[in-house]
Design an enzyme around this catalytic site. Structure first.
Site, PDB file in Angstrom:
ATOM      1  N   GLY A 139     -43.453  -1.548  37.326  1.00  0.00           N
ATOM      2  CA  GLY A 139     -44.911  -1.703  37.362  1.00  0.00           C
ATOM      3  C   GLY A 139     -45.483  -1.341  38.722  1.00  0.00           C
ATOM      4  N   ASN A 182     -32.082  -7.815  30.842  1.00  0.00           N
ATOM      5  CA  ASN A 182     -33.511  -7.871  31.196  1.00  0.00           C
ATOM      6  C   ASN A 182     -34.408  -8.189  30.007  1.00  0.00           C
ATOM      7  OD1 ASN A 182     -32.769  -7.279  33.767  1.00  0.00           O
ATOM      8  ND2 ASN A 182     -33.386  -5.131  33.694  1.00  0.00           N
ATOM      9  N   TYR A 206     -31.928  -0.641  22.938  1.00  0.00           N
ATOM     10  CA  TYR A 206     -33.315  -1.045  23.198  1.00  0.00           C
ATOM     11  C   TYR A 206     -33.912  -1.733  21.967  1.00  0.00           C
ATOM     12  CZ  TYR A 206     -38.362  -0.739  23.593  1.00  0.00           C
ATOM     13  OH  TYR A 206     -39.701  -1.048  23.582  1.00  0.00           O
ATOM     14  N   ASP A 228     -33.553  10.289  17.845  1.00  0.00           N
ATOM     15  CA  ASP A 228     -34.948  10.432  17.431  1.00  0.00           C
ATOM     16  C   ASP A 228     -35.067  10.446  15.903  1.00  0.00           C
ATOM     17  OD1 ASP A 228     -36.305  10.510  19.821  1.00  0.00           O
ATOM     18  OD2 ASP A 228     -36.281  12.699  19.986  1.00  0.00           O
TER      19      ASP A 228
HETATM   20  N1  UFG Z   1     -40.536  14.871  22.806  1.00  0.00           N
HETATM   21  C1  UFG Z   1     -40.371  16.216  23.006  1.00  0.00           C
HETATM   22  N2  UFG Z   1     -40.338  16.672  24.297  1.00  0.00           N
HETATM   23  C2  UFG Z   1     -40.457  15.838  25.373  1.00  0.00           C
HETATM   24  C3  UFG Z   1     -40.638  14.457  25.153  1.00  0.00           C
HETATM   25  C4  UFG Z   1     -40.660  14.012  23.848  1.00  0.00           C
HETATM   26  O1  UFG Z   1     -40.246  17.005  22.067  1.00  0.00           O
HETATM   27  O2  UFG Z   1     -40.406  16.325  26.503  1.00  0.00           O
HETATM   28  C5  UFG Z   1     -40.605  14.383  21.428  1.00  0.00           C
HETATM   29  C6  UFG Z   1     -39.553  13.346  21.102  1.00  0.00           C
HETATM   30  O3  UFG Z   1     -38.369  13.962  20.697  1.00  0.00           O
HETATM   31  C7  UFG Z   1     -40.244  12.542  20.002  1.00  0.00           C
HETATM   32  C8  UFG Z   1     -41.724  12.623  20.352  1.00  0.00           C
HETATM   33  O4  UFG Z   1     -41.840  13.726  21.265  1.00  0.00           O
HETATM   34  O5  UFG Z   1     -40.059  13.181  18.780  1.00  0.00           O
HETATM   35  C9  UFG Z   1     -42.239  11.392  21.053  1.00  0.00           C
HETATM   36  O6  UFG Z   1     -41.332  11.077  22.110  1.00  0.00           O
HETATM   37  P1  UFG Z   1     -41.640   9.977  23.205  1.00  0.00           P
HETATM   38  O7  UFG Z   1     -40.490   9.979  24.153  1.00  0.00           O
HETATM   39  O8  UFG Z   1     -43.004  10.162  23.734  1.00  0.00           O
HETATM   40  O9  UFG Z   1     -41.668   8.621  22.370  1.00  0.00           O
HETATM   41  P2  UFG Z   1     -40.565   8.007  21.378  1.00  0.00           P
HETATM   42  O10 UFG Z   1     -41.095   8.195  20.002  1.00  0.00           O
HETATM   43  O11 UFG Z   1     -39.218   8.506  21.654  1.00  0.00           O
HETATM   44  O12 UFG Z   1     -40.544   6.493  21.873  1.00  0.00           O
HETATM   45  C10 UFG Z   1     -41.534   5.575  21.543  1.00  0.00           C
HETATM   46  C11 UFG Z   1     -41.533   4.469  22.589  1.00  0.00           C
HETATM   47  C12 UFG Z   1     -40.246   3.715  22.554  1.00  0.00           C
HETATM   48  C13 UFG Z   1     -39.984   3.246  21.155  1.00  0.00           C
HETATM   49  C14 UFG Z   1     -40.041   4.386  20.192  1.00  0.00           C
HETATM   50  C15 UFG Z   1     -39.875   3.941  18.783  1.00  0.00           C
HETATM   51  O13 UFG Z   1     -41.745   5.008  23.881  1.00  0.00           O
HETATM   52  O14 UFG Z   1     -40.334   2.610  23.424  1.00  0.00           O
HETATM   53  O15 UFG Z   1     -41.269   5.045  20.280  1.00  0.00           O
HETATM   54  O16 UFG Z   1     -39.136   4.911  18.104  1.00  0.00           O
HETATM   55  F1  UFG Z   1     -38.758   2.686  21.073  1.00  0.00           F
END
Ligand code: UFG
Length: 325
Positions: A34, A90, A139, A284
């Site tokens: 934070g 944590n 997580y 994912d």
């Molecule tokens: N993605 C890309 N390129 C990048 C980053 C992300 O293609 O550079 C894609 C990921 O593969 C995913 C989508 O964009 O398909 C969203 O990715 P994020 O990393 O933004 O978010 P997530 O869906 O992986 O994660 C979020 C929360 C987590 C939670 C999750 C639940 O940040 O805390 O949703 O599935 F666990």
């Protein structure tokens, strides 16, 4: 007085900004992820650790806490696979410490930040709270464990609690004073906007062979200010004694593919992204879309900001912090 644990983090700091309008607030945060300057100056700030009983005792002795909102957690799926004990320590062990101290000081109201990651890879198009939980990474498991602990603790000791399962939190405060600032950044929208500001060479799309309309992953993006307003409603219900043990999804109910998110960022900013298709990122799920019908029916909450608004606010904040606005 309301204790916000993790109130200097991304979602916590947005909640605090709304909450200080209505309640006295004390924030406890160890500033591991934070930012002190993100905490509204109407809140009392205590630098301390959730896992440190002395820090907790000091806060509970010093302030008349009537409810606790718990945002303090590690939340990166990939990191949790590489370093699971960090997550169990944590996210789970530290929460147990907090609950012990709450029990000692007879604090009975609790709001817990959970996640769509508790669902794993769901086999339904719209995820509601009856969809089975089956997390696929430490997580998600750490968050589900706390949910289970809360249910047991509540039965034994009479805690009133609300669990909020966030889908993809994004956006920034409309003032552009606070926004999403992670180091390293792994989330899609900030990565695209940083690229459009010239801070990254390109945007990598992780997988274009998913079983979705355009082959890229679909997510439900929810504005961080909408998340904050859900917490305020949940707190009101708890303080009025209307809720004792409830779980709610928080999403828009709309799914956007990675390609659509990139296109919307291009539309909002008027800039063109340099995009490359790469391999899938492990862990994912193809599609995660929330039904938030339950919290609408019970607390009257629904998301008010769409993807374009999310990106517009995020863009303003990114421009401000990069000095281009
Ligand atoms: N993605 C890309 N390129 C990048 C980053 C992300 O293609 O550079 C894609 C990921 O593969 C995913 C989508 O964009 O398909 C969203 O990715 P994020 O990393 O933004 O978010 P997530 O869906 O992986 O994660 C979020 C929360 C987590 C939670 C999750 C639940 O940040 O805390 O949703 O599935 F666990």
């Amino acid at each position: 007085m309301i204790l916000v644990v993790g109130g200097a983090g991304y979602i916590g700091s947005h909640l605090v900004k709304e909450l200080v309008e209505k309640e006295e607030v004390v924030v406890l945060d160890n500033l591991s992820t934070g930012h002190r300057e993100a905490v509204d100056n109407r809140a009392i700030f205590v630098k301390g650790d959730l896992g440190n009983v002395d820090d907790l005792l000091m806060v509970f002795r010093s302030y008349p806490i009537k409810a606790v909102m718990h945002f303090a957690a590690n939340s990166l799926v990939g990191e949790s696979v590489i370093n699971p004990l960090k997550y169990y320590e944590n996210n789970v062990a530290a929460t147990i410490m907090l609950l012990k101290v709450m029990k000692r000081f007879k604090v009975k109201n609790f709001i817990f930040s959970s996640t769509a990651a508790t669902y794993g890879i769901p086999h339904v198009d719209m995820i509601d709270e009856t969809t089975p939980t089956a997390p696929i990474n430490p997580y998600g498991r750490s968050k589900l464990m706390v949910e289970q602990i809360l249910a047991d603790f509540s039965k034994a000791h009479g805690l009133n609690y609300v669990v909020l399962r966030y889908f993809n939190a994004a956006g920034a405060h409309k003032s552009a004073v606070i926004g999403e600032s992670h180091d390293p950044e792994t989330h899609l929208i900030p990565i695209i906007l940083q690229h459009l500001l010239g801070q990254r060479e390109k945007v990598s799309v992780f997988g274009s062979d998913y079983d979705t309309e355009d082959g890229t992953c679909i997510r439900d993006y929810i504005h961080v200010t909408d998340l904050a307003s859900a917490h305020i409603l949940a707190l009101k219900a708890l303080l009025k004694g209307k809720k004792t043990a409830e779980i709610y999804n928080l999403g828009n109910g709309l799914g956007y593919s990675v390609k659509e998110v990139i296109e919307t960022c291009e539309k909002v900013t008027g800039l063109k992204a340099n995009v490359e298709m790469t391999d899938r990122r492990p862990g994912d799920p193809a599609r995660l879309i929330a039904s938030s019908q339950k919290i609408y029916d019970e607390l009257g909450w629904k998301a008010e900001r769409n993807l374009e608004q999310i990106i517009t606010d995020a863009w303003k904040w990114h421009q401000r912090v990069s000095g281009t606005m």
